[in-house]
Design a protein around this motif. Structure first.
Motif, PDB file in Angstrom:
ATOM      1  N   ASP A 160     -17.655 -27.511 -13.655  1.00 61.51           N
ATOM      2  CA  ASP A 160     -17.841 -27.165 -15.064  1.00 61.51           C
ATOM      3  C   ASP A 160     -16.845 -26.113 -15.551  1.00 61.51           C
ATOM      4  O   ASP A 160     -17.035 -25.495 -16.599  1.00 61.51           O
ATOM      5  N   ALA A 161     -15.764 -25.924 -14.802  1.00 59.66           N
ATOM      6  CA  ALA A 161     -14.781 -24.893 -15.142  1.00 59.66           C
ATOM      7  C   ALA A 161     -14.149 -25.122 -16.512  1.00 59.66           C
ATOM      8  O   ALA A 161     -13.914 -24.170 -17.261  1.00 59.66           O
ATOM      9  N   GLN A 162     -13.898 -26.362 -16.872  1.00 57.91           N
ATOM     10  CA  GLN A 162     -13.275 -26.641 -18.174  1.00 57.91           C
ATOM     11  C   GLN A 162     -14.217 -26.249 -19.314  1.00 57.91           C
ATOM     12  O   GLN A 162     -13.794 -25.615 -20.277  1.00 57.91           O
ATOM     13  N   THR A 163     -15.486 -26.584 -19.188  1.00 55.88           N
ATOM     14  CA  THR A 163     -16.468 -26.200 -20.209  1.00 55.88           C
ATOM     15  C   THR A 163     -16.567 -24.679 -20.293  1.00 55.88           C
ATOM     16  O   THR A 163     -16.583 -24.113 -21.389  1.00 55.88           O
ATOM     17  N   ALA A 164     -16.608 -24.016 -19.149  1.00 58.23           N
ATOM     18  CA  ALA A 164     -16.682 -22.550 -19.136  1.00 58.23           C
ATOM     19  C   ALA A 164     -15.446 -21.936 -19.801  1.00 58.23           C
ATOM     20  O   ALA A 164     -15.559 -20.963 -20.547  1.00 58.23           O
ATOM     21  N   SER A 165     -14.278 -22.514 -19.559  1.00 59.67           N
ATOM     22  CA  SER A 165     -13.045 -22.020 -20.189  1.00 59.67           C
ATOM     23  C   SER A 165     -13.090 -22.183 -21.704  1.00 59.67           C
ATOM     24  O   SER A 165     -12.661 -21.295 -22.447  1.00 59.67           O
ATOM     25  N   LEU A 166     -13.590 -23.311 -22.168  1.00 66.06           N
ATOM     26  CA  LEU A 166     -13.724 -23.536 -23.612  1.00 66.06           C
ATOM     27  C   LEU A 166     -14.681 -22.522 -24.240  1.00 66.06           C
ATOM     28  O   LEU A 166     -14.428 -22.004 -25.332  1.00 66.06           O
ATOM     29  N   ILE A 167     -15.771 -22.232 -23.560  1.00 65.53           N
ATOM     30  CA  ILE A 167     -16.736 -21.239 -24.043  1.00 65.53           C
ATOM     31  C   ILE A 167     -16.076 -19.866 -24.127  1.00 65.53           C
ATOM     32  O   ILE A 167     -16.208 -19.163 -25.136  1.00 65.53           O
ATOM     33  N   ALA A 168     -15.361 -19.485 -23.071  1.00 65.83           N
ATOM     34  CA  ALA A 168     -14.686 -18.180 -23.051  1.00 65.83           C
ATOM     35  C   ALA A 168     -13.707 -18.061 -24.211  1.00 65.83           C
ATOM     36  O   ALA A 168     -13.661 -17.031 -24.898  1.00 65.83           O
ATOM     37  N   ARG A 169     -12.938 -19.125 -24.455  1.00 66.59           N
ATOM     38  CA  ARG A 169     -11.970 -19.095 -25.562  1.00 66.59           C
ATOM     39  C   ARG A 169     -12.660 -18.988 -26.911  1.00 66.59           C
ATOM     40  O   ARG A 169     -12.227 -18.244 -27.786  1.00 66.59           O
TER      41      ARG A 169
END
Length: 159
Positions: A12-21
């Protein structure tokens, strides 16, 4: 200052990155995201200590959960640490399914609009904590402001 520990399974790293951004660009909220952390290759006790140190630099936890989370030993552990610290806590369900029953104790986010409500509730809780800390001990102030976070976020997302 708000800093969100983004707990997630590597799938789920991509989803987490989108959330962080989104949190940073729209709400000026910082995050710790281990996908960019060179220390993450460590195992066991070294990794646990590293995670605890990073969590101590954060003020709350947002767990990204999906079907892949079932295989994670770290996401439940991180949620437990955050719970013990009385951090504001919520989950973001990546995909169409609801989070597991035990995670529905806390607000669960499903959309970008929910993330925006999360940011608003986080900022309100931080202001509340600062005010309460002036007249209460830090532990009591944290518990009360976290309870307000849960109430405000649930109201904002209709839960």
């Amino acid at each position: 200052m708000i800093k969100v520990f983004l707990s997630h399974q590597s799938a789920d790293a991509q989803t987490a990155s989108l959330i962080a951004r989104r949190l940073k660009s729209l709400h000026d909220i910082d995050s710790y995201l281990d996908v960019i952390d060179s220390f993450i290759d460590r195992k066991g006790e070294d990794l646990a200590t590293h995670i605890q140190v990073e969590m101590s630099k954060c003020t709350q936890l947002l767990a990204v959960v999906s079907e892949a989370t079932k295989a994670s030993q770290w996401v439940p552990w991180e949620i437990g640490v955050a719970t013990e610290k009385d951090y504001p806590l919520a989950t973001f369900s990546a995909g169409s399914s609801l989070p597991p029953e035990f995670l529905r104790k806390w607000p669960y986010l499903r959309t970008e609009a929910h993330l925006d409500q999360y940011a608003l509730a986080s900022k309100a809780a931080e202001r509340s904590f600062v005010q309460k800390r002036a007249t209460l001990n830090e532990g009591v102030a944290r518990i009360r402001s976290t309870q307000e976070f849960f109430r405000n976020l649930r109201a904002g997302i209709g839960q």
